[in-house]
Scaffold this motif. Structure first.
Motif, PDB file in Angstrom:
ATOM      1  N   ARG A  69       0.816  -1.207   0.000  1.00 25.38           N
ATOM      2  CA  ARG A  69       0.000   0.000   0.000  1.00 25.38           C
ATOM      3  C   ARG A  69       0.858   1.269   0.000  1.00 25.38           C
ATOM      4  O   ARG A  69       0.485   2.272  -0.613  1.00 25.38           O
ATOM      5  N   ALA A  70       2.007   1.216   0.672  1.00 27.13           N
ATOM      6  CA  ALA A  70       2.897   2.380   0.678  1.00 27.13           C
ATOM      7  C   ALA A  70       3.406   2.674  -0.728  1.00 27.13           C
ATOM      8  O   ALA A  70       3.444   3.837  -1.159  1.00 27.13           O
ATOM      9  N   ARG A  71       3.783   1.632  -1.453  1.00 28.87           N
ATOM     10  CA  ARG A  71       4.281   1.844  -2.817  1.00 28.87           C
ATOM     11  C   ARG A  71       3.174   2.416  -3.713  1.00 28.87           C
ATOM     12  O   ARG A  71       3.427   3.268  -4.567  1.00 28.87           O
ATOM     13  N   SER A  72       1.962   1.936  -3.499  1.00 39.73           N
ATOM     14  CA  SER A  72       0.846   2.445  -4.292  1.00 39.73           C
ATOM     15  C   SER A  72       0.605   3.925  -4.009  1.00 39.73           C
ATOM     16  O   SER A  72       0.391   4.728  -4.926  1.00 39.73           O
ATOM     17  N   VAL A  73       0.658   4.317  -2.725  1.00 42.87           N
ATOM     18  CA  VAL A  73       0.480   5.723  -2.351  1.00 42.87           C
ATOM     19  C   VAL A  73       1.586   6.583  -2.956  1.00 42.87           C
ATOM     20  O   VAL A  73       1.327   7.661  -3.506  1.00 42.87           O
ATOM     21  N   LEU A  74       2.814   6.104  -2.889  1.00 39.87           N
ATOM     22  CA  LEU A  74       3.941   6.877  -3.412  1.00 39.87           C
ATOM     23  C   LEU A  74       3.858   7.029  -4.926  1.00 39.87           C
ATOM     24  O   LEU A  74       4.191   8.089  -5.466  1.00 39.87           O
ATOM     25  N   LEU A  75       3.406   5.981  -5.599  1.00 39.61           N
ATOM     26  CA  LEU A  75       3.246   6.081  -7.045  1.00 39.61           C
ATOM     27  C   LEU A  75       2.189   7.120  -7.408  1.00 39.61           C
ATOM     28  O   LEU A  75       2.361   7.905  -8.349  1.00 39.61           O
ATOM     29  N   SER A  76       1.081   7.122  -6.661  1.00 42.22           N
ATOM     30  CA  SER A  76       0.032   8.106  -6.921  1.00 42.22           C
ATOM     31  C   SER A  76       0.545   9.519  -6.675  1.00 42.22           C
ATOM     32  O   SER A  76       0.249  10.447  -7.437  1.00 42.22           O
ATOM     33  N   MET A  77       1.336   9.698  -5.626  1.00 45.79           N
ATOM     34  CA  MET A  77       1.883  11.016  -5.345  1.00 45.79           C
ATOM     35  C   MET A  77       2.877  11.434  -6.419  1.00 45.79           C
ATOM     36  O   MET A  77       2.920  12.605  -6.829  1.00 45.79           O
ATOM     37  N   ASP A  78       3.669  10.486  -6.918  1.00 45.76           N
ATOM     38  CA  ASP A  78       4.609  10.799  -7.997  1.00 45.76           C
ATOM     39  C   ASP A  78       3.868  11.322  -9.230  1.00 45.76           C
ATOM     40  O   ASP A  78       4.351  12.231  -9.926  1.00 45.76           O
ATOM     41  N   ASP A  79       2.701  10.737  -9.493  1.00 46.78           N
ATOM     42  CA  ASP A  79       1.915  11.188 -10.642  1.00 46.78           C
ATOM     43  C   ASP A  79       1.481  12.643 -10.490  1.00 46.78           C
ATOM     44  O   ASP A  79       1.386  13.389 -11.472  1.00 46.78           O
ATOM     45  N   LEU A  80       1.194  13.056  -9.255  1.00 44.00           N
ATOM     46  CA  LEU A  80       0.798  14.440  -9.024  1.00 44.00           C
ATOM     47  C   LEU A  80       1.976  15.402  -9.195  1.00 44.00           C
ATOM     48  O   LEU A  80       1.790  16.552  -9.574  1.00 44.00           O
ATOM     49  N   LEU A  81       3.177  14.917  -8.885  1.00 47.49           N
ATOM     50  CA  LEU A  81       4.351  15.781  -8.885  1.00 47.49           C
ATOM     51  C   LEU A  81       5.049  15.849 -10.239  1.00 47.49           C
ATOM     52  O   LEU A  81       5.811  16.768 -10.495  1.00 47.49           O
ATOM     53  N   HIS A  82       4.815  14.841 -11.072  1.00 46.21           N
ATOM     54  CA  HIS A  82       5.455  14.841 -12.396  1.00 46.21           C
ATOM     55  C   HIS A  82       4.581  15.586 -13.405  1.00 46.21           C
ATOM     56  O   HIS A  82       3.364  15.571 -13.320  1.00 46.21           O
ATOM     57  N   ASP A  83       5.218  16.212 -14.361  1.00 50.12           N
ATOM     58  CA  ASP A  83       4.439  16.835 -15.428  1.00 50.12           C
ATOM     59  C   ASP A  83       3.896  15.763 -16.362  1.00 50.12           C
ATOM     60  O   ASP A  83       4.255  14.601 -16.281  1.00 50.12           O
ATOM     61  N   ILE A  84       3.027  16.151 -17.254  1.00 48.48           N
ATOM     62  CA  ILE A  84       2.302  15.178 -18.054  1.00 48.48           C
ATOM     63  C   ILE A  84       3.225  14.400 -18.983  1.00 48.48           C
ATOM     64  O   ILE A  84       2.983  13.232 -19.291  1.00 48.48           O
ATOM     65  N   THR A  85       4.323  15.008 -19.401  1.00 44.04           N
ATOM     66  CA  THR A  85       5.268  14.309 -20.264  1.00 44.04           C
ATOM     67  C   THR A  85       5.991  13.211 -19.510  1.00 44.04           C
ATOM     68  O   THR A  85       6.145  12.092 -20.011  1.00 44.04           O
ATOM     69  N   ALA A  86       6.436  13.527 -18.303  1.00 41.32           N
ATOM     70  CA  ALA A  86       7.140  12.529 -17.515  1.00 41.32           C
ATOM     71  C   ALA A  86       6.218  11.391 -17.131  1.00 41.32           C
ATOM     72  O   ALA A  86       6.630  10.244 -17.007  1.00 41.32           O
ATOM     73  N   ARG A  87       4.927  11.707 -16.936  1.00 41.61           N
ATOM     74  CA  ARG A  87       3.977  10.694 -16.507  1.00 41.61           C
ATOM     75  C   ARG A  87       3.546   9.795 -17.645  1.00 41.61           C
ATOM     76  O   ARG A  87       3.295   8.612 -17.464  1.00 41.61           O
ATOM     77  N   GLY A  88       3.426  10.338 -18.850  1.00 43.40           N
ATOM     78  CA  GLY A  88       2.895   9.577 -19.962  1.00 43.40           C
ATOM     79  C   GLY A  88       3.897   8.589 -20.509  1.00 43.40           C
ATOM     80  O   GLY A  88       5.087   8.648 -20.244  1.00 43.40           O
ATOM     81  N   ALA A  89       3.404   7.654 -21.302  1.00 39.06           N
ATOM     82  CA  ALA A  89       4.256   6.643 -21.909  1.00 39.06           C
ATOM     83  C   ALA A  89       5.088   7.257 -23.026  1.00 39.06           C
ATOM     84  O   ALA A  89       4.601   8.053 -23.814  1.00 39.06           O
ATOM     85  N   SER A  90       6.327   6.909 -23.066  1.00 41.32           N
ATOM     86  CA  SER A  90       7.185   7.364 -24.154  1.00 41.32           C
ATOM     87  C   SER A  90       6.841   6.597 -25.419  1.00 41.32           C
ATOM     88  O   SER A  90       6.716   5.384 -25.395  1.00 41.32           O
ATOM     89  N   PRO A  91       6.701   7.293 -26.544  1.00 42.55           N
ATOM     90  CA  PRO A  91       6.361   6.596 -27.789  1.00 42.55           C
ATOM     91  C   PRO A  91       7.516   5.773 -28.331  1.00 42.55           C
ATOM     92  O   PRO A  91       7.349   5.005 -29.258  1.00 42.55           O
ATOM     93  N   THR A  92       8.714   5.957 -27.771  1.00 42.30           N
ATOM     94  CA  THR A  92       9.874   5.229 -28.280  1.00 42.30           C
ATOM     95  C   THR A  92      10.375   4.162 -27.313  1.00 42.30           C
ATOM     96  O   THR A  92      11.400   3.538 -27.558  1.00 42.30           O
ATOM     97  N   THR A  93       9.667   3.952 -26.205  1.00 38.46           N
ATOM     98  CA  THR A  93      10.071   2.957 -25.213  1.00 38.46           C
ATOM     99  C   THR A  93       8.840   2.211 -24.719  1.00 38.46           C
ATOM    100  O   THR A  93       7.791   2.819 -24.467  1.00 38.46           O
TER     101      THR A  93
END
Length: 325
Positions: A69-93
């Protein structure tokens, strides 16, 4: 003391490093200070999160529960802190994660579907964490598991493909009174002590207890162990038996037998986001995953038909997952 994100990160770092000394160095703090902080966290959650030993620290059953549950919470928080480019899937990876060897084997064949696209791979113990990573957009594709008694969620951004269903077996010591039977009724094991792996967030070990309830008994479970070699040693010492997959490493003095009626069934799955590039290629990816689970030899450049699944999409196979022993 209220739990804060820094406390959750500390717990995860301790689990990842397996060492108070290494975690303290990574946090630029002293070992006594980190130990004191961990004790405060453990008082807050109501119990020890780690076993301490000469070889380092490893999560307790409560620790595994909190970590998922801690990892899940941290992942959700990371999504709030990252911009949309960092959060989205890279088209080349292509980012792939999951539980068990299927993840590695599938990643090696994904260039058949996505030529010239680099594949990045990570594996996890918890199937729930894999699903959370896909939901959060941190993975493009996940190989995961759940259990037949559970319903797949069809809401939200996720899509699923069921790859196969696998019945769990039981591992016993070689001269156990039931070991000579080619097929064992779960109810005939009611008096035996059991060893189980920790909760995985997707129905284990609840499905085991439900199967035992249906068989008319409540199991005695004195052992909750993460390490499968420790479980195997317990069985060889005639101290416990354990539910397992058919490819459980038996070693000397341990045998595996199927359970009559397959009362516990594990389900192999693919998961991805419907708004990702993977969605359009999901049929081809699922075909590759089923070939791997069936053990179909890979032929260079092969494009022939794949043997179909049954009408409900189930392909019976032996195991590739991580949760039961």
């Amino acid at each position: 003391m209220d739990l804060e994100l820094r406390h959750l990160r500390t717990i995860c770092l301790l689990a990842d490093t397996g060492s108070v000394t290494k975690a303290a160095a990574a946090l630029s703090t002293s070992q006594p200070a980190l130990t004191t902080q961990l004790q405060r966290i453990e008082r807050e959650v109501g119990g020890p999160l780690f076993h301490r030993g000469r070889s380092g620290v490893r999560p307790t059953e409560l620790g595994e529960f909190v970590l998922v549950r801690a990892r899940s919470v941290l992942l959700s928080m990371d999504d709030l802190l990252h911009d949309i480019t960092a959060r989205g899937a890279s088209p080349t990876t292509l980012r792939v994660g999951g539980v068990g060897p299927l993840t590695i084997e599938l990643s090696a064949r994904l260039p058949e579907v996505f030529p010239n696209v680099p594949v990045h791979v990570r594996t996890e113990y918890s199937p729930k964490l894999v699903t959370d990573l896909v939901r959060a957009g941190r993975l493009d594709l996940g190989t995961t598991i759940d259990y037949v008694d559970r319903d797949l969620s069809t809401d939200g951004p996720l899509s699923w493909a069921m790859l196969s269903v696998e019945p769990l077996h039981v591992a016993l010591w070689a001269d156990h009174p039931r070991a000579h039977q080619p097929l064992i009724r779960l109810g005939d094991l009611a008096e035996c002590p059991w060893a189980l792996t920790p909760p995985d967030g997707t129905g284990w070990p609840e499905c085991f207890y439900l199967a035992c309830q249906r068989a008319g008994f409540t199991p005695e479970v004195p052992y909750r162990l993460y390490d499968r070699s420790e479980i195997r040693d317990l069985i060889a010492d005639r101290r416990a038996i354990a539910p397992c997959q058919s490819d459980f490493d038996t070693g000397k003095g341990v045998v595996i037998r199927p359970l009559e009626g397959a009362p516990i069934q594990l389900r192999h799955l693919l998961v991805w986001r419907r708004d990702s590039a993977v969605h359009q290629a999901s049929d081809g990816i699922a075909r590759l995953a089923r070939e791997i689970l069936r053990g179909t030899p890979r032929s260079a450049g092969a494009t022939g038909p794949v043997a179909p699944a049954s009408a409900d999409g189930v392909v019976p196979v032996t195991g590739h997952s991580q949760t039961p022993a």
